[in-house]
Design an enzyme around this catalytic site. Sequence first.
Site, PDB file in Angstrom:
ATOM      1  N   LYS A   1      77.566 110.056   0.937  1.00 52.26           N
ATOM      2  CA  LYS A   1      78.196 108.758   1.201  1.00 52.26           C
ATOM      3  C   LYS A   1      79.289 108.451   0.170  1.00 52.26           C
ATOM      4  O   LYS A   1      79.487 109.219  -0.761  1.00 52.26           O
ATOM      5  CB  LYS A   1      77.126 107.665   1.257  1.00 52.26           C
ATOM      6  CG  LYS A   1      76.062 107.919   2.340  1.00 52.26           C
ATOM      7  CD  LYS A   1      76.579 107.680   3.763  1.00 52.26           C
ATOM      8  CE  LYS A   1      75.803 108.394   4.852  1.00 52.26           C
ATOM      9  NZ  LYS A   1      74.486 107.914   5.177  1.00 52.26           N
TER      10      LYS A   1
HETATM   11  C1  LIG Z   1      73.230 107.924   6.112  1.00 48.54           C
HETATM   12  C2  LIG Z   1      72.939 106.872   7.121  1.00 48.54           C
HETATM   13  C3  LIG Z   1      71.769 106.112   7.082  1.00 48.54           C
HETATM   14  C4  LIG Z   1      70.609 106.444   6.194  1.00 48.54           C
HETATM   15  O1  LIG Z   1      70.897 106.422   4.869  1.00 48.54           O
HETATM   16  P1  LIG Z   1      69.775 106.923   3.803  1.00 48.54           P
HETATM   17  O2  LIG Z   1      70.220 106.298   2.527  1.00 48.54           O
HETATM   18  O3  LIG Z   1      69.863 108.417   3.804  1.00 48.54           O
HETATM   19  O4  LIG Z   1      68.470 106.435   4.264  1.00 48.54           O
HETATM   20  C5  LIG Z   1      71.622 105.070   7.962  1.00 48.54           C
HETATM   21  N1  LIG Z   1      72.572 104.787   8.864  1.00 48.54           N
HETATM   22  C6  LIG Z   1      73.704 105.516   8.966  1.00 48.54           C
HETATM   23  C7  LIG Z   1      74.727 105.128   9.980  1.00 48.54           C
HETATM   24  C8  LIG Z   1      73.911 106.597   8.107  1.00 48.54           C
HETATM   25  O5  LIG Z   1      75.007 107.343   8.242  1.00 48.54           O
END
Ligand SMILES: *Cc1c(COP(=O)(O)O)cnc(C)c1O
Length: 387
Positions: A191
């Site tokens: 991210k």
């Molecule tokens: C990455 C992601 C998540 C989950 O994030 P985590 O921190 O890995 O739990 C949720 N929603 C979307 C749209 C994502 O891309």
Amino acid sequence: MSEAPKFIPFALPDIGDEEIEAVCQSMRSGWLTTGPVTKAFEKEFAQFIGVNECLAVSSATAGLHLALRAINLQAGDQVLVPVNTFVATAEVIRYFDADPIFIDIDYDSMNLSIEALEIYLKNHDISKLKAIMPVHIAGQACDMDPIITIAHNHNLFVIEDAAHAFPCKYKDKLIGSLDSDFTVYSFYATKTITTGEGGMLIAKDQSHIDLIKKLRLHGISKEVWDRYTSSKGHLPYDVDVLGFKYNLSDLCSSIGRVQLKKAQSFYAKRSKIANQYNEAFKNLDLQLPMQKRLDDQHAWHLYLIRVNDSSKRDSIVDALNKKGIGTSLHFIPLHLLTYYKETYHLSEDLFPTAMRSFQSLISLPIYTKMTDDEISYIIESVQELCS
Ligand SMILES: *Cc1c(COP(=O)(O)O)cnc(C)c1O
């Protein structure tokens, strides 16, 4: 043509010596779990967004789960979710034996279609409907004004899945500072800023904040850190609610604090790559990300292109891969995933816009560690394959 660099992965975290040093400091401090560094991270994140308080959690999935628990979601309840998202958005609803109701997307933004949303609400029994979970796909803000109005009119909570949306603006306002009930960010490794694993939750209602503070740490009514360090020290704690283990450690938060300081420069770098792509690809046989509101800020977590002739998509992806360029697919519409398809007996043609978008989609690398040579090489490769 630029010389082929070695394989360009689809995504890479940008971790520098400062992050490594911060983790070491945290380890040397003797306090590894949630403590002063996490408190500081929460405070700094809240300042960045311009809100009073943020709650660090172990992942965005955990944060979304806690938000649904805070609104007291029950078995058999329903929550509206765009069909084009990562599976985490829907999976947390199933934790309650509640049901995600998938809504088709708007082709241009790839976000929840307001039109499809209104049609759904008009034609269905909505007595079990409790919330709506908009997802700012790729870092492009959903059209939040109508979503919030619709939610108010139908007595629904708004829980923003902002996993792609840091830092992202809707009409000049940072996501996280809008009038929704919850906003949840992800600090997963790929991210826009990362803590390895982690997330941050913002809630509007003080009673939700207080409840989630307890829920994220076993339901314990006092934070562990306070218990061990405050002068009131060893007072017994009580548990009056079933909690979870969803706190964020100081090790993770120490990475997060450094990443947060770099967030603007990271954003500037991704945004520069996006502009280069936009310019270089504008006359190709492709559709580029479309931004309708000029006062929005795309976070450019992902750069999603769609080929005009979807029958060529797979061969283009293969050719890019052979050239050493990693790509991805964001996202496989959830109604195609076996669990959801079988649980809800969903047919492929239920969400035509999401299907049309998905079949032509290619997600290109866009991250701060990319070198100028790599960017040029990707540009030239896409130009060659998509002219
Ligand atoms: C990455 C992601 C998540 C989950 O994030 P985590 O921190 O890995 O739990 C949720 N929603 C979307 C749209 C994502 O891309």
